[in-house]
Write an enzyme that holds these catalytic residues in place. Structure first.
Site, PDB file in Angstrom:
ATOM      1  N   ALA A   1      56.341  28.553  78.045  1.00 32.84           N
ATOM      2  CA  ALA A   1      55.250  28.314  77.226  1.00 32.84           C
ATOM      3  C   ALA A   1      54.597  27.094  77.160  1.00 32.84           C
ATOM      4  O   ALA A   1      55.543  25.939  77.144  1.00 32.84           O
ATOM      5  CB  ALA A   1      55.063  29.110  75.736  1.00 32.84           C
ATOM      6  N   ASP A   2      53.371  26.768  77.200  1.00 38.07           N
ATOM      7  CA  ASP A   2      52.671  25.257  76.748  1.00 38.07           C
ATOM      8  C   ASP A   2      51.391  25.651  76.084  1.00 38.07           C
ATOM      9  O   ASP A   2      50.627  26.459  76.395  1.00 38.07           O
ATOM     10  CB  ASP A   2      52.427  24.789  78.341  1.00 38.07           C
ATOM     11  CG  ASP A   2      52.178  23.262  78.176  1.00 38.07           C
ATOM     12  OD1 ASP A   2      52.899  22.498  77.592  1.00 38.07           O
ATOM     13  OD2 ASP A   2      50.896  23.063  78.466  1.00 38.07           O
TER      14      ASP A   2
END
Length: 237
Positions: free
Chosen positions: A90-91
């Protein structure tokens, strides 16, 4: 206002046979993501990707950027001995008037970001990639956030605390003291950095059945129609 947006979901190949006891690996160093993923009723291994996150190119859309970094994180961990596991990357980025704000590197940059955000609205976008057996699916969640008119003294105290330096845009919506957000439209956990509803949906998309823990409670700021909140409250009743 835009509450949530899914961009180009990428699917390569996966086994649609539903698996109920997966080997889940979270490719993240984020304490917030580590805490949120504990809502899943499954054992989770934490394996930071250790990738060098590239900066966004000048003409790159924020949604494309976070999806790309999330995919890089998941891919790095999957290729390093976890190819058969369900790997989640995730970012998160803050987007103010089209400009992507990452994590401030020092007090001066944190001050610039927090000053620019004060009293204004912006978007928070989080890309999530779930990979399994050489396949990957991705999506992006977007929430609209309005910041309050915090004072100079409040901002300086927050910067001095060291809290801004591992957070996109230099702030945490969940901070009980600074409490920088005055209004939110969309996924609350997305702004924290890990949209659990999307994570759970993508996990199911690659053929894995993972439920929420019976004792987990959705945060009060999650929308009433949030899929994980509805599922959570339905399980309680």
């Amino acid at each position: 206002m835009l509450a949530r947006q899914h961009t180009a979901v990428r699917v390569t190949r996966y086994n649609r046979r539903m698996v109920s006891e997966p080997n889940i690996v979270l490719a993240s160093e984020s304490q917030r993501r580590r805490e949120i993923i504990q809502a899943l009723d499954a054992a989770v291994e934490i394996v930071p990707s250790r990738i060098d996150e590239r900066p966004a190119s000048p003409d790159e859309q924020a949604e494309d950027y976070v999806a790309s970094i999330a995919t890089d994180k998941a891919g790095a961990v999957a290729s390093n001995g976890h190819s058969e596991a369900l790997v989640i990357g995730a970012d998160t980025s803050v987007v103010l008037e089209g400009k992507i704000l990452g994590k401030p590197v020092d007090e001066a940059e944190a001050r610039v970001m927090l000053t620019a955000l004060r009293g204004r609205s912006h978007r928070v976008v989080t890309g999530v990639t779930v990979s399994r057996d050489g396949a990957a699916v991705s999506s992006v969640t977007s929430s609209d956030v309005a910041m309050r008119e915090y004072s100079e003294d409040e901002m300086e105290a927050y910067i001095e605390s060291g809290e801004p330096f591992d957070k996109a845009g230099g702030y945490a919506i969940q901070d009980p003291v600074f409490a920088p957000v005055s209004a939110l439209s969309g996924c609350y956990l997305n702004v924290v950095g890990f949209p659990l509803c999307e994570v759970k949906r993508l996990i199911a998309e690659v053929g894995v059945d993972v439920r929420l823990k019976q004792d987990w409670r959705a945060p009060e700021r999650c929308p009433s129609n949030c899929p994980v909140r509805v599922a959570n409250e339905g399980a309680v009743t």
